[in-house]
Design a protein around this motif. Structure first.
Motif, PDB file in Angstrom:
ATOM      1  N   PRO A 154      77.903   2.340  64.865  1.00 10.81           N
ATOM      2  CA  PRO A 154      77.862   3.671  65.492  1.00 10.81           C
ATOM      3  C   PRO A 154      78.950   3.816  66.560  1.00 10.81           C
ATOM      4  CG  PRO A 154      75.655   2.742  65.315  1.00 10.81           C
ATOM      5  CD  PRO A 154      76.604   1.645  64.963  1.00 10.81           C
ATOM      6  N   ILE A 155      79.523   4.996  66.634  1.00  9.98           N
ATOM      7  CA  ILE A 155      80.638   5.231  67.547  1.00  9.98           C
ATOM      8  C   ILE A 155      80.194   5.111  69.008  1.00  9.98           C
ATOM      9  CG2 ILE A 155      80.299   7.721  67.574  1.00  9.98           C
ATOM     10  CD1 ILE A 155      83.633   5.734  67.824  1.00  9.98           C
ATOM     11  N   GLU A 156      78.933   5.429  69.318  1.00 14.74           N
ATOM     12  CA  GLU A 156      78.491   5.295  70.707  1.00 14.74           C
ATOM     13  C   GLU A 156      78.655   3.860  71.200  1.00 14.74           C
ATOM     14  OE1 GLU A 156      75.115   7.998  69.015  1.00 14.74           O
ATOM     15  OE2 GLU A 156      76.627   6.636  68.201  1.00 14.74           O
ATOM     16  N   GLU A 157      78.376   2.883  70.325  1.00 14.22           N
ATOM     17  CA  GLU A 157      78.488   1.483  70.726  1.00 14.22           C
ATOM     18  C   GLU A 157      79.952   1.074  70.893  1.00 14.22           C
ATOM     19  OE1 GLU A 157      76.239  -0.968  68.096  1.00 14.22           O
ATOM     20  OE2 GLU A 157      74.406   0.214  68.325  1.00 14.22           O
ATOM     21  N   MET A 158      80.845   1.668  70.121  1.00  9.82           N
ATOM     22  CA  MET A 158      82.263   1.351  70.275  1.00  9.82           C
ATOM     23  C   MET A 158      82.828   1.962  71.553  1.00  9.82           C
ATOM     24  SD  MET A 158      83.759   1.640  66.383  1.00  9.82           S
ATOM     25  CE  MET A 158      85.341   0.962  66.888  1.00  9.82           C
ATOM     26  N   LEU A 159      82.357   3.154  71.911  1.00  7.35           N
ATOM     27  CA  LEU A 159      82.869   3.814  73.113  1.00  7.35           C
ATOM     28  C   LEU A 159      82.450   3.097  74.386  1.00  7.35           C
ATOM     29  CD1 LEU A 159      82.343   7.549  72.118  1.00  7.35           C
ATOM     30  CD2 LEU A 159      84.512   6.318  72.294  1.00  7.35           C
ATOM     31  N   GLU A 160      81.436   2.221  74.298  1.00 11.33           N
ATOM     32  CA  GLU A 160      81.041   1.447  75.467  1.00 11.33           C
ATOM     33  C   GLU A 160      82.153   0.498  75.915  1.00 11.33           C
ATOM     34  OE1 GLU A 160      77.519  -0.658  74.469  1.00 11.33           O
ATOM     35  OE2 GLU A 160      76.248   1.122  74.384  1.00 11.33           O
ATOM     36  N   ILE A 161      83.053   0.143  75.008  1.00 11.72           N
ATOM     37  CA  ILE A 161      84.118  -0.811  75.341  1.00 11.72           C
ATOM     38  C   ILE A 161      84.996  -0.264  76.449  1.00 11.72           C
ATOM     39  CG2 ILE A 161      86.100  -2.075  74.409  1.00 11.72           C
ATOM     40  CD1 ILE A 161      84.764  -1.902  71.679  1.00 11.72           C
ATOM     41  N   ASN A 162      85.201   1.048  76.481  1.00  9.56           N
ATOM     42  CA  ASN A 162      86.068   1.624  77.517  1.00  9.56           C
ATOM     43  C   ASN A 162      85.520   1.376  78.910  1.00  9.56           C
ATOM     44  OD1 ASN A 162      88.328   3.436  78.382  1.00  9.56           O
ATOM     45  ND2 ASN A 162      86.601   4.618  79.174  1.00  9.56           N
ATOM     46  N   ALA A 163      84.199   1.369  79.063  1.00 10.36           N
ATOM     47  CA  ALA A 163      83.601   1.152  80.375  1.00 10.36           C
ATOM     48  C   ALA A 163      83.850  -0.264  80.881  1.00 10.36           C
ATOM     49  CB  ALA A 163      82.099   1.425  80.317  1.00 10.36           C
ATOM     50  N   LEU A 164      84.144  -1.199  79.956  1.00 11.09           N
ATOM     51  CA  LEU A 164      84.400  -2.583  80.342  1.00 11.09           C
ATOM     52  C   LEU A 164      85.842  -2.796  80.770  1.00 11.09           C
ATOM     53  CD1 LEU A 164      82.488  -4.308  77.407  1.00 11.09           C
ATOM     54  CD2 LEU A 164      81.689  -3.995  79.752  1.00 11.09           C
ATOM     55  N   ASP A 165      86.724  -1.859  80.457  1.00 10.30           N
ATOM     56  CA  ASP A 165      88.144  -2.007  80.779  1.00 10.30           C
ATOM     57  C   ASP A 165      88.400  -1.491  82.181  1.00 10.30           C
ATOM     58  OD1 ASP A 165      90.810  -2.539  80.590  1.00 10.30           O
ATOM     59  OD2 ASP A 165      91.292  -0.634  79.618  1.00 10.30           O
ATOM     60  N   ARG A 166      88.681  -2.394  83.100  1.00 12.42           N
ATOM     61  CA  ARG A 166      88.890  -2.014  84.495  1.00 12.42           C
ATOM     62  C   ARG A 166      90.340  -2.192  84.904  1.00 12.42           C
ATOM     63  NH1 ARG A 166      83.616  -1.974  86.449  1.00 12.42           N
ATOM     64  NH2 ARG A 166      84.239  -1.954  88.612  1.00 12.42           N
ATOM     65  N   ARG A 167      91.244  -2.226  83.938  1.00 12.73           N
ATOM     66  CA  ARG A 167      92.654  -2.397  84.250  1.00 12.73           C
ATOM     67  C   ARG A 167      93.275  -1.060  84.610  1.00 12.73           C
ATOM     68  NH1 ARG A 167      94.991  -6.917  80.343  1.00 12.73           N
ATOM     69  NH2 ARG A 167      93.138  -8.172  80.078  1.00 12.73           N
ATOM     70  N   PRO A 168      94.271  -1.038  85.507  1.00 10.72           N
ATOM     71  CA  PRO A 168      94.967   0.211  85.815  1.00 10.72           C
ATOM     72  C   PRO A 168      95.765   0.676  84.622  1.00 10.72           C
ATOM     73  CG  PRO A 168      96.054  -1.642  86.873  1.00 10.72           C
ATOM     74  CD  PRO A 168      94.769  -2.163  86.301  1.00 10.72           C
TER      75      PRO A 168
END
Length: 636
Positions: A154-168
């Protein structure tokens, strides 16, 4: 008269309206000029702050998906243009991809998917219902399925990856993305959490029964420019790192690919590039100007990664009842993958990936051959990639043979520290171990001790290796040794005579003078006659004992290692010695040792039960020397 008055009043109103608008526009323009631009510089972003949210794709939630729904999926079968497949929902399965990990079970329809089945490299293919993004093809069902049935993350689970990216955010984009396609987003490549599967048969990791029914669609990790012997030799170590290598079903180039990356495009993650290549390819699920998601499952599930992201051209899709796959040519670099998670990998267009440049030069009587390549920047995989690529370079030339001996000189450059010197000889051993494998293992050990340091983060600038190839087996064994006296006094010089037996050669006799220190205690003094490796173990213990050192003393110890092309003589006393970081304190009194014992665990310290009080050696012998003997003399 009344009409004239009304007309003048109307003109005055219009004039006032125009003037007011002009003043407002001028004010807005001035305000815009005075206000700072609406951009976020990297320095302005706090380390703990999250990035701005991705543009929200038009998605369909999992709770709105039900059996019988029909939609489409996109993937590339040949070339660069995604093609549409019909999709029919068979149901939603809960808790099958980890805790709360749901899968949408679908059947693919269409001439091509019904002919090829679910193919390796198809993972990440976006699935839409009513024009809304539902997720990515990510799982296959069974090994020899007669129908193209797949699982969708499901795409909702893939979009969670963005929240883990804390790079500028990075510099301006260099990739050509289709910003008008609302179904495109960030790309990320993925594969099975415990292995990167492949079209290979015999090299596959052992699979338990449940894994035969639902497993991630393979993302082949293709090794180009590697020999079969290289992959066989290091297959178990790659498997332990989660990789099953595939050889010879793709290629790599740096040619420009003008077509933009869109949802359904093929995209590759690169581990090695240059005169040999390692890359994995899957399909883009969603892309926008800032991020890209792909695969729908992990590539290696390493969390934060730094891998070059490239475009890819599908040369052909090979149907097979056992394991169909795409044959891919990776092309121009467009950014970097920065996240490798359970439900996909995320890439950032335009980001520069930090790779480690390697140069391997081989000199023979006839010519010099050079290999130039870069390896990934990853603590778990970089040492293994270094070992495999060095062996492959040495093995993959016409001059390679079973009796080849290598003289190695090289440097490993680390920013802010002295260069690590790599100097040794390598010859085939009686146990059948080829010299190339020993050279590669030594380099990997040094590289690993630097790269995986637990205290400091090394910035490895590059590795340069020079090998002189000698077309004979130049190994020798320490056959005998003796001293010219049995008794001596402190300050005396004694002579140690050694007999060395080269492989299929005449014995060599070498004499090594060594002086007894004036501080030597009376009694029995042991005399160790040995190769360099034995002496290093005596002085510094095993490499694992030195893993608790920071980077500076680790480099200092590596640079103090003894060459293996000579015979060493060491005088050994029974008094203990301590090594703090890279400094040795020999023959310590018992009272001092008791104090230092209490320091263990708080200092970079190794305590050894005996001390080396003096050392001497032969000149370089141009043989790889092995062996050790212990002699004794009496000090009066």
């Amino acid at each position: 008269m009344g009409k004239v008055v009304r007309s003048l009043a109307l003109l005055l109103c219009l004039s006032s309206f125009v003037c007011l608008n002009a003043q407002n526009m001028s004010a807005q323009k001035l305000a815009a000029q005075a206000a700072p631009p609406k951009t976020i510089a990297a320095a302005d972003v706090p380390a703990a702050a999250t990035l701005p949210a991705l543009p929200s794709p038009n998605i369909i939630p999992l709770n709105q998906i039900h059996e019988g729904m029909k939609g489409t999926a996109l993937t590339v079968f040949q070339g660069v243009k995604p093609e549409s497949m019909d999709v029919e929902v068979l149901g939603v399965m809960h808790n099958v991809n980890g805790p709360k990990g749901d899968i949408i079970l679908v059947r693919l329809h269409g001439t091509k998917p019904e002919y090829t089945g679910v193919v390796a490299g198809m993972s990440g293919s976006p699935v839409y219902f009513d024009g809304k993004l539902a997720g990515a093809l990510a799982f296959r069902i069974g090994e020899f399925s007669k129908e193209p049935i797949a699982g969708v993350t499901p795409i909702e689970e893939m979009l969670e990856i963005n929240a883990l990216d804390r790079r500028p955010t990075s510099a301006p984009l260099r990739a050509e993305l289709n910003q008008n396609d609302s179904s495109n987003n960030s790309a990320a490549n993925k594969n099975e959490a415990t292995q990167t599967a492949s079209p290979a048969e015999s090299s596959s990791l052992p699979a338990v029964n449940y894994n035969n029914y639902l497993k991630p669609i393979e993302t082949p990790l293709v090794f180009n420019g590697f020999s079969a012997e290289t992959l066989q030799r290091y297959a178990s170590q790659f498997a332990a790192a989660g990789i099953v290598p595939v050889m010879g079903i793709g290629s790599s180039s740096d040619r420009k690919q003008p077509e933009p990356i869109v949802a359904g495009s093929a995209v590759s993650a690169v581990l090695v590039r240059g005169d040999m290549d390692i890359a994995a390819t899957c399909t883009v699920t969603y892309v926008d100007p800032e991020r890209l998601l792909a695969c729908g499952h992990p590539l290696l599930q390493f969390g934060e990664v730094d891998l070059p992201m490239t475009k890819a051209t599908v040369l052909a899709t090979l149907p097979s009842p056992m394991n169909a796959f795409k044959i891919v040519d990776t092309t121009e670099t467009i950014g970097a993958f920065v996240q490798d998670r359970q439900n996909g990998i995320m890439g950032v267009p335009g980001r520069e990936s930090k790779m480690i440049p390697v140069t391997v030069s081989m000199h023979t009587d006839a010519a010099t051959k050079e290999f130039h390549y870069e390896i990934l920047n990853n603590a778990r995989l970089s040492p293994l990639a270094m070992m495999a690529t060095v062996f492959n370079a040495l093995h993959g030339i016409n001059e390679y043979g079973e009796d080849i001996t290598y003289r190695m000189n090289g440097v490993l450059s680390v920013k802010g520290y002295p260069d690590v010197t790599l100097r040794n000889m390598f010859a085939p051993q009686d146990n059948g171990q080829p010299a190339a494998a020993m050279a590669a293992a030594t380099i990997a050990d040094h590289f690993g001790r630097i790269y995986t340091n637990a205290f400091d983060v090394p910035d490895v600038q590059g590795v340069k290796l020079d090998f002189d190839l000698v077309r004979e087996r130049r190994s020798a064994h320490l056959e005998a040794s003796r001293t010219d006296v049995t008794e001596a006094r402190p300050g005396d010089q004694i002579m140690v005579e050694t007999v060395i037996r080269p492989y299929r050669g005449e014995r060599l006799v070498r004499q090594i003078p060594i002086r007894i220190p004036t501080s030597t205690s009376k009694g029995t003094l042991r005399v160790l006659v040995s190769d360099g490796d034995t002496l290093d173990r005596l002085h510094h213990g095993t490499p694992m004992m030195n893993r608790g050192l920071s980077l500076a003393p680790t480099i200092a110890l590596l640079n103090k290692e003894h060459a293996n092309d000579r015979v060493y003589v060491s005088l050994i006393q029974s008094d203990p010695e301590a090594m703090v970081a890279d400094k040795v304190m020999p023959t310590l009194p018992l009272s001092v040792m008791n104090v230092m014992e209490n320091m263990r665990g708080t200092q970079d310290m190794v305590v050894l039960g005996e001390s080396s009080v003096s050392e001497a050696s032969t000149d370089p012998l141009d043989y790889v020397v092995a062996g050790a003997q212990m002699l004794t003399i009496t000090v009066k």
